[in-house]
Design an enzyme around this catalytic site. Structure first.
Site, short mmCIF file in Angstrom:
data_model
loop_
_atom_site.label_atom_id
_atom_site.label_comp_id
_atom_site.label_asym_id
_atom_site.label_seq_id
_atom_site.Cartn_x
_atom_site.Cartn_y
_atom_site.Cartn_z
N SER A 118 0.75 -1.11 -0.20
CA SER A 118 -0.10 0.02 -0.11
C SER A 118 0.66 1.30 0.07
O SER A 118 2.09 1.31 0.41
CB SER A 118 -0.79 -0.08 1.24
OG SER A 118 -1.80 -0.99 1.22
N ARG A 363 10.56 -3.85 -3.54
CA ARG A 363 10.54 -3.95 -4.92
C ARG A 363 11.32 -3.24 -5.90
O ARG A 363 11.36 -2.00 -5.36
CB ARG A 363 9.07 -3.82 -5.32
CG ARG A 363 8.29 -4.21 -6.57
CD ARG A 363 8.38 -5.73 -6.66
NE ARG A 363 8.04 -6.48 -8.00
CZ ARG A 363 8.60 -6.54 -9.02
NH1 ARG A 363 9.89 -6.75 -8.93
NH2 ARG A 363 8.14 -7.17 -10.11
N THR A 399 1.98 4.08 -12.35
CA THR A 399 0.85 3.25 -12.58
C THR A 399 -0.01 3.78 -13.85
O THR A 399 -0.67 2.96 -14.47
CB THR A 399 -0.02 3.37 -11.26
OG1 THR A 399 0.76 3.07 -9.93
CG2 THR A 399 -1.25 2.55 -11.30
N CYS A 550 19.96 -7.41 -0.65
CA CYS A 550 18.94 -8.15 -0.37
C CYS A 550 18.17 -7.66 0.63
O CYS A 550 18.82 -7.65 1.85
CB CYS A 550 19.13 -9.55 -0.43
SG CYS A 550 17.62 -10.44 0.19
N CYS A 574 12.24 -14.81 0.67
CA CYS A 574 12.16 -13.75 -0.49
C CYS A 574 10.94 -12.92 -0.47
O CYS A 574 9.76 -13.48 -0.56
CB CYS A 574 12.42 -14.63 -1.82
SG CYS A 574 12.55 -13.76 -3.40
N CYS A 577 11.66 -9.20 -4.78
CA CYS A 577 11.84 -7.68 -5.29
C CYS A 577 12.72 -7.56 -6.33
O CYS A 577 12.84 -6.82 -7.11
CB CYS A 577 12.75 -6.86 -3.97
SG CYS A 577 14.47 -7.48 -3.74
N CYS A 580 18.43 -9.26 -6.68
CA CYS A 580 19.55 -10.00 -6.61
C CYS A 580 19.82 -10.42 -8.13
O CYS A 580 21.03 -10.48 -8.45
CB CYS A 580 19.18 -11.51 -5.96
SG CYS A 580 17.89 -12.52 -6.61
#
Length: 613
Positions: A118, A363, A399, A550, A574, A577, A580
């Site tokens: 959110s 992300r 978006t 990470c 995990c 995102c 890596c």
């Protein structure tokens, strides 16, 4: 047939024949969104598909290792803004032109919005086109932007700068809540939505054309053996396949490479950033609904691009985030710890003190912009949304452009299937749309910061206030992110302060707040192309950077019985995102999809969703 009927919040499986029909209760309903428990139940059963108006084409082979196949007109991978907008637009065109196209959307998250944290400043331009009466249709968009500030931070001070973001008319929203609403609208139009199923493979015909996707096998143990609940993946075949997986989509990257789409497009490599975000609940007297703040500068050094954002949503909630460009040089830099340092700033900490963290997530996002857009059409389909990379970097918004790209793709798909036109029209329509104009105007902002923070601010100011995007020069990006990492011998380790448990926290605490869950007894979805690289290259040359870039402590160097450090991969941590697969110096890590339904579970807004109450 296979039919799920809702009973006591579960779906019971009824096997009657090999023809699949849609049940009276759809798989995705505004009143019964599948959660992780429901999704795992389905995986333990037989995969099931429905159709609102007709029998869906279905086939099966007698061979035990073969996949069952279901045929659609259009298969869309990814239930985010781009994928759902494409599905909705297709069904709207069917209504307008009295046509019938079967459309399905597969989403690897356990439910729509589960992988979308959110907190978003939303520009409604594309939504205005898709649903002109969205306000009357109870879209979950209620908090208009009321203030728009931009600060340059030093270690102890905040300097106000003119805001370049133009957020007048925009809204502070929960993007996961908007995605769920779009899912409701898509389902009402007849789109079939299947959360909890991960697309793991692209399917091709003898002409090297994409014919659909396959979901991954379920019930495979970590050692590769088949468990009692083993279920072969299903082939979803489409006349057209749209890939809307989001940033660094695993299938999208394979298609881009296979068909040389990057070279056929604008030609430059993609460049990325890692965004880390928390949703806080703060004291009511500190909460200012609609307040928007962005910052640059501290705690990052002047050669590292990045910044922060604070968005005041409703219900005393604030989205607090930090973005670090992944072309940073210092292998000792830890984006998670930089975010923790940021929250200690004297202009930020007072807002958070006394508050509570409700959710944590991370992300990656595309920052390549105009220069990095690939040719989006491949034989048999197209790439849309953030899989292609339409983020407007100076706006920090993608978006609206993702949604518009999905809508444009839908128009091209409809023309291809109903009128016999070529799918390549999507590329032409994209370049004549407001997406192209917007990204072209903004094209020099991100590469300007290759010269450092203050030169970047100066160049950006000239671009914004004087040239207004009409510069005769198009700047180029620097090295790909993985090549930008310098050797550890050129830097000193960074000593980060210990978490105080008030505004800063350790990784395990944050990870718990992400609701991340994977079945431990499954093969790792994080693959090393060469298992010797971590110990022979990354550790001695770069001091093991995967243990720092990470944000979920997936990668750790642990001493073995002889005392030598060995890389341990905690795949169950995990957050999906994708950092890596981007930042590893030798590009040795391949990110693949785990079992469907695994990963983070961002559910912060479920209780206030208007169509869930």
């Amino acid at each position: 047939m296979y039919r799920f009927i809702k009973s006591s919040s579960k779906f019971k499986l009824l096997c009657r024949s090999k023809t699949l029909y849609r049940s009276a209760q759809p798989p995705y309903s505004p009143n019964s969104i599948l959660g992780k428990e429901d999704s795992s139940f389905i995986h333990k059963s037989k995969l099931e598909f429905w159709n609102q108006s007709s029998v869906r084409s279905y086939s099966s082979s007698s061979e035990s290792n073969s996949r069952e196949a279901i045929n659609y007109d259009v298969v869309i991978v990814g239930g985010g803004p781009a994928g759902l907008s494409a599905a909705i637009k297709l069904k709207q065109l069917c209504q307008q032109k009295d046509a019938d196209l079967s459309v399905c959307v597969v989403e690897k998250g356990a439910e729509l919005g589960a992988h979308i944290l959110s907190g978003n400043v939303f520009e409604p331009r594309a939504l205005d086109e898709l649903f002109p009466h969205w306000k009357q249709e109870e879209a979950p968009i209620h908090v208009p932007v009321t203030s728009d500030d931009f600060w340059l931070l030093s270690k102890n001070r905040a300097f106000s700068l003119p805001s370049p973001f133009h957020n007048k008319g925009n809204y502070v929203i929960s993007l996961s809540q908007l995605v769920r609403w779009l899912g409701q609208k898509a389902e009402e139009l007849g789109v079939e939505i299947y959360p909890g199923f991960a697309a793991s493979e692209i399917l091709f015909n003898e002409h090297n054309e994409v014919t659909g996707i396959a979901t991954n096998d379920m019930g495979v143990a970590k050692d590769g053996s088949r468990k009692e609940n083993y279920q072969r993946g299903v082939a979803l075949k489409g006349r057209v396949t749209l890939l809307a997986e989001g940033c660094r989509g695993s299938l999208s990257e394979k298609v881009i490479k296979k068909y040389n789409l990057r070279e056929k497009g604008m030609g430059q490599h993609q460049t990325y950033a890692l965004g880390i975000k928390e949703v806080w609940e703060i004291d009511v007297d500190k909460h200012q609904p609609g307040s928007v703040l962005h910052t640059l500068g501290w705690p990052l050094d002047q050669k590292t691009y990045g910044g922060s954002f604070l968005y005041h949503m409703k219900d005393r909630q604030v989205a607090v985030g930090f973005v670090v460009a992944l072309n940073y040089h210092n292998p000792f830099l830890n984006p998670y710890e930089e975010y923790q340092r940021f929250k200690r700033h004297p202009a930020i900490r007072p807002l958070l003190e006394g508050g509570t963290v409700l959710q944590y997530g991370a992300r990656c996002l595309n920052e390549g912009g105009y220069q990095s857009i690939p040719y989006p059409v491949f034989p048999g389909g197209a790439i849309i949304g953030c899989s292609a990379g339409f983020l407007n970097v100076p706006k920090i918004k993608g978006t609206h452009t993702a949604m518009k790209s999905g809508m444009l793709a839908a128009e091209s798909v409809f023309s291809t299937l109903q009128e016999g036109l070529k799918m390549e029209n999507f590329w032409d329509n994209l370049r004549s749309s407001w997406i192209w104009e917007e990204l072209y105007t903004a094209r020099n902002y991100r590469p300007a910061f290759e010269y450092g923070l203050y030169p970047g601010l100066a160049i950006s100011a000239v671009e914004h206030y004087i040239l207004k995007g009409r510069s005769p020069v198009t700047l180029k990006h620097g090295k790909p992110d993985h090549e930008a990492t310098s050797e550890a011998q050129l830097f000193s380790p960074i000593e980060y302060p210990k978490p105080d448990g008030v505004v800063t926290f350790d990784v395990p605490t944050s990870l718990y707040r992400s609701n991340t869950n994977h079945d431990h007894d499954q093969p790792s979805h994080l693959l090393l192309k060469d298992p010797t690289v971590p110990e022979n290259v990354n550790l001695p040359k770069y001091a093991g950077p995967e243990a720092r870039y990470c944000p979920a402590r997936v990668y750790e160097y642990i001493p073995d019985e002889t005392g030598d450090l060995k890389l341990q991969i905690n795949a169950q941590n995990c957050l999906h995102c994708k950092a890596c697969s981007i930042k590893d110096p030798r590009q040795n890590i391949e990110w693949t999809v785990p079992e469907g339904g695994g990963g983070p579970g961002y559910t912060i807004m479920l209780s206030v969703s208007p169509f869930l109450s």
